[in-house]
Every structure is written in C-alpha cells, then in structure tokens.
Write a protein that holds these residues in place. Structure first.
Motif, PDB file in Angstrom:
ATOM      1  N   PHE A  36       0.810  -1.226   0.000  1.00  0.00           N
ATOM      2  CA  PHE A  36       0.000   0.000   0.000  1.00  0.00           C
ATOM      3  C   PHE A  36       0.843   1.276   0.000  1.00  0.00           C
ATOM      4  N   LEU A  37       2.173   1.121   0.035  1.00  0.00           N
ATOM      5  CA  LEU A  37       3.061   2.273   0.046  1.00  0.00           C
ATOM      6  C   LEU A  37       3.802   2.394  -1.290  1.00  0.00           C
ATOM      7  N   LYS A  38       4.357   3.573  -1.552  1.00  0.00           N
ATOM      8  CA  LYS A  38       4.973   3.843  -2.842  1.00  0.00           C
ATOM      9  C   LYS A  38       6.489   3.674  -2.838  1.00  0.00           C
ATOM     10  N   GLN A  39       7.107   3.740  -1.663  1.00  0.00           N
ATOM     11  CA  GLN A  39       8.559   3.706  -1.592  1.00  0.00           C
ATOM     12  C   GLN A  39       9.052   2.543  -0.738  1.00  0.00           C
ATOM     13  N   VAL A  40      10.295   2.128  -1.002  1.00  0.00           N
ATOM     14  CA  VAL A  40      10.949   1.097  -0.196  1.00  0.00           C
ATOM     15  C   VAL A  40      11.137   1.616   1.229  1.00  0.00           C
TER      16      VAL A  40
END
Length: 248
Positions: A36-40
């Motif tokens: 659900f997140l965009k970044q590592v």
C-alpha cells in the motif's frame, strides 16, 4: 456468565492453535516495500517490523537480500509478513499478518490505530499498537510458551542472536543505568544493549532531543533534560521518569 466463559475459552483455544501453527517456523521474511506504500521502507515501517520480530527471537530477512540455502530452496520453512492498511479520514489503521508459503494466514494481529496527523508518527504508532498482539508470547529454547490472551497472536522460534554492530561487546553500566548504544535507522534510532539486543526504538519528532518510544508495554517519550536522557511514561496514572544512559 456462560457467554463470557465461552469467549474466554475460545480465546485460549485460538491462542493455542496459533502457537501450534507457528511451532515449526523460526524464519520470517519482510518485504522491502509494503503493497500500500509507494517507496521502499517508507516511514521506516519495514525496518521497524524486522526489529520487532527480531526482539521476539525470530531470524528475520528482507526479501531483497540473499537468503541462507536452507530457506532459499524451501520457502515453506518461512513465514512472510504482510501489512494491511485500512485508514479513515482521521485514523491510521494497520494490521500485521504472518502467512505461510501457500499464502495461508497463520497469525493475524489486532488492528493497530493512531490518530496522529503526521504520517511518520502515525504509521509507526499504529504498527506498534498492532504489534502489542504479540506481547503475551514468550519463547524459551525448545519450549515455546504462550500466556493466556484475548488476542490470538503468537511467535515461536528457536532462540538465535541476530548480529548487530555495536561499539562494545561487554555489558557496561553507568551507575544503575545500562549503557545503550544508538544505532541509526530511518526516522530515528534503535537502542542496543551489549548482548546485543534491541531494547527500545526512538522515533524522531519535530522537537530536538525528543523521541516517541516504548519499552515493553510502556509507551512514552525519550527526552533530554539538563544533559541527561529520560524515558517518561505513565504507570497507573502516575508519571514515571526513567533515567537512560545512551551513547550516540
């Protein structure tokens, strides 16, 4: 009365079942990025999940690192972490899942919540709240045990110390406070003793020398006053200030 007794017995049964389901696992795989997140490792959640499960005795790997041969050739010896988000306008809600190699949910935490407005703080607090489902589980070598709890959440592993880089390898005390070593992570630090073992995690706030933290079941702040560090939290409605010795 019978209804409450049934609920208690059901909770105990669920806890024992979860313990049985996890008894053969000692490895956990944490994704480098949650779906659900965009970044590592956004908001430091992946690092925090890894640290929290290591505290419980698991041997934890990120999914983008080289795995030992034992589990590289047989992923059914591992459990994989999944983090689910269900946010409302004013509340961050996170739930931790442990899944086996077939995608079956082995353990599911309660829904952790936070009403903080700042994303870093809100996500970290919600994750820590979800992880309290694991507070009542204790592991002794060759004898996994679980305390009675209304939440069916457990971990079972063979005890294994995870290598952590610290400045010294022997226990050091200053007065009555154990010297803790601050190891930088995203959004703050993790405090390591000389075992090495992660004792606390410090999450940055907008104030200098003030961190959101917890220790066991105690949630509070770590703050520097008059050159000394203190962990402040409430216990039975009384403010407790525990002095810390930290080496950054």
């Amino acid at each position: 009365m019978k209804r409450y007794l049934f609920i208690i017995l059901l909770a105990i049964s669920s806890a024992v079942q979860a313990q049985s389901n996890t008894a053969n696992y000692k490895y956990i795989i944490v994704p480098e990025k949650f779906s659900f997140l965009k970044q590592v490792n956004q908001y430091g959640l992946n690092t925090l999940v890894k640290a929290l499960f290591e505290e419980k005795g698991f041997t934890v790997y990120f999914d983008n690192t080289e795995l030992p041969q034992e589990i590289a050739t047989d992923r059914c010896k591992t459990l994989t972490v999944e983090l689910q988000e269900k946010n409302s306008m004013f509340v961050t809600n996170l739930t931790l899942l442990l899944k086996d190699c077939k995608g079956t949910i082995v353990v599911k935490s309660k829904e952790g919540k936070s009403r903080e407005k700042e994303y870093n703080t809100s996500y970290n607090m919600a994750l820590r709240d979800a992880f309290t489902s694991f507070n009542d589980f204790n592991y002794a070598a060759d004898q996994p045990t679980v305390a009675t709890s209304t939440v069916p959440a457990n971990t079972n592993t063979e005890t294994k110390t995870v290598p952590v880089i610290v400045d010294q390898t022997t226990a050091t005390k200053t007065g009555h406070e154990t010297l803790l070593y601050a190891q930088a992570i995203n959004n703050g630090y993790q405090l390591i003793d000389a075992t090495p073992k992660i004792v606390m995690t410090l999450l940055k706030t907008s104030m200098e020398d003030c961190y959101i933290s917890n220790k066991g079941n105690a949630n509070g702040i770590v703050i520097k006053k008059n050159g000394n560090w203190f962990f402040e939290y409430y216990k039975n409605d009384v403010l407790v200030a525990e002095k810390l010795s930290i080496k950054f």
